[in-house]
Design an enzyme around this catalytic site. Structure first.
Site, mmCIF file in Angstrom:
data_model
loop_
_atom_site.group_PDB
_atom_site.id
_atom_site.type_symbol
_atom_site.label_atom_id
_atom_site.label_comp_id
_atom_site.label_asym_id
_atom_site.label_seq_id
_atom_site.Cartn_x
_atom_site.Cartn_y
_atom_site.Cartn_z
ATOM 1 C CG HIS A 1 -24.262 9.745 -5.948
ATOM 2 N ND1 HIS A 1 -24.479 10.523 -4.845
ATOM 3 C CD2 HIS A 1 -22.980 9.309 -5.867
ATOM 4 C CE1 HIS A 1 -23.363 10.561 -4.118
ATOM 5 N NE2 HIS A 1 -22.442 9.836 -4.725
ATOM 6 C CD GLU B 1 -21.347 7.299 -1.666
ATOM 7 O OE1 GLU B 1 -20.155 7.465 -1.902
ATOM 8 O OE2 GLU B 1 -22.251 7.970 -2.182
HETATM 9 P P1 PGA Z 1 -16.627 11.080 -0.996
HETATM 10 O O1 PGA Z 1 -17.809 10.977 -2.049
HETATM 11 O O2 PGA Z 1 -15.502 10.225 -1.510
HETATM 12 O O3 PGA Z 1 -16.276 12.531 -0.918
HETATM 13 O O4 PGA Z 1 -17.141 10.544 0.312
HETATM 14 C C1 PGA Z 1 -18.062 9.789 -2.736
HETATM 15 C C2 PGA Z 1 -19.347 9.868 -3.502
HETATM 16 O O5 PGA Z 1 -20.350 10.341 -2.938
HETATM 17 O O6 PGA Z 1 -19.399 9.507 -4.671
#
Ligand code: PGA
Length: 211
Positions: free
Chosen positions: A76, A131
């Site tokens: 992550h 992400e």
């Molecule tokens: P968020 O976080 O939905 O609060 O943007 C997602 C993540 O970082 O897993």
């Protein structure tokens, strides 16, 4: 990964009253709660890159497996940024999760953050979450990137990985915007919005309507 959509609730380091939290049970939508370790359920936010043994503070893949974990987030962006996790470490974690019989979900902002191992194991044995760090919500404020950006990125990655990989999007996903991405990915990692049981349920309902 047989359900149509996979929703991973990433509770991060929040102090959720887990005993009272009921995960949505909606046909076609698999819900994974990646809770902090003391309230561990069917998902984990991290794993040790080491095997079982003398590694103080670490939690090995075999132990997660024994506690019923099915999916494990590896790499992550918050761990890379705040804890110095490298792609080499993420590769080791991915291997541990895979070998222990769970499904790793590799989190990446760019293709070079996906460990080489991903090219050498069957695509249906892991997932990849796109992400961008800047897309993560701030105290509930949405910073989501557009579905076009997600789509373009995933199309590029798809061509370089084995077939069958499940792609997920993470970054400010909530019940209002999740519909925008349903044609682009088949799963989401939801942070802030997943702390609220009703909001998580509504996200799943939107996914269900798409099936
Ligand atoms: P968020 O976080 O939905 O609060 O943007 C997602 C993540 O970082 O897993």
């Amino acid at each position: 990964m047989d359900k149509n959509f996979l929703i991973i609730a990433n509770w991060k380091a929040n102090n959720v009253d887990a005993a009272k939290f009921e995960a949505p049970n909606i046909e076609g939508v698999e819900v994974v709660i990646a809770a902090p370790y003391p309230t561990l359920r069917n998902g984990a936010q991290d794993v040790s890159m080491f095997p079982e043994g003398a590694y103080t503070g670490e939690v090995p893949a075999e132990l997660l497996k024994r506690h019923g974990v099915k999916y494990v987030l590896v790499g992550h962006s918050e761990r890379r940024k705040y804890l110095g996790e490298t792609t080499e470490m993420v590769g080791k974690k991915m291997e541990r999760v895979f070998t222990a019989g769970m499904t790793p979900i590799v989190c990446a902002q760019s293709f070079d953050e996906i460990p080489d191992l991903a090219k050498n194991i069957p695509g249906d044995k892991y997932g990849v979450m796109f992400e961008p760090f800047e897309a993560i919500s701030e105290h509930g404020k949405s910073n989501a990137v557009s579905a076009q950006t997600v789509s373009a990125t995933i199309q590029q990655w798809q061509g370089k990985l084995p077939s069958g990989v499940r792609f997920l999007y993470g970054g400010s996903v909530n019940a209002q915007n999740v519909a925008d991405y349903l044609d682009v990915v088949s799963g989401f990692v939801v942070g802030h919005a997943s702390l609220n049981q009703e909001e998580l349920y509504n996200i799943c309902l939107v996914c269900r309507r798409k099936i």
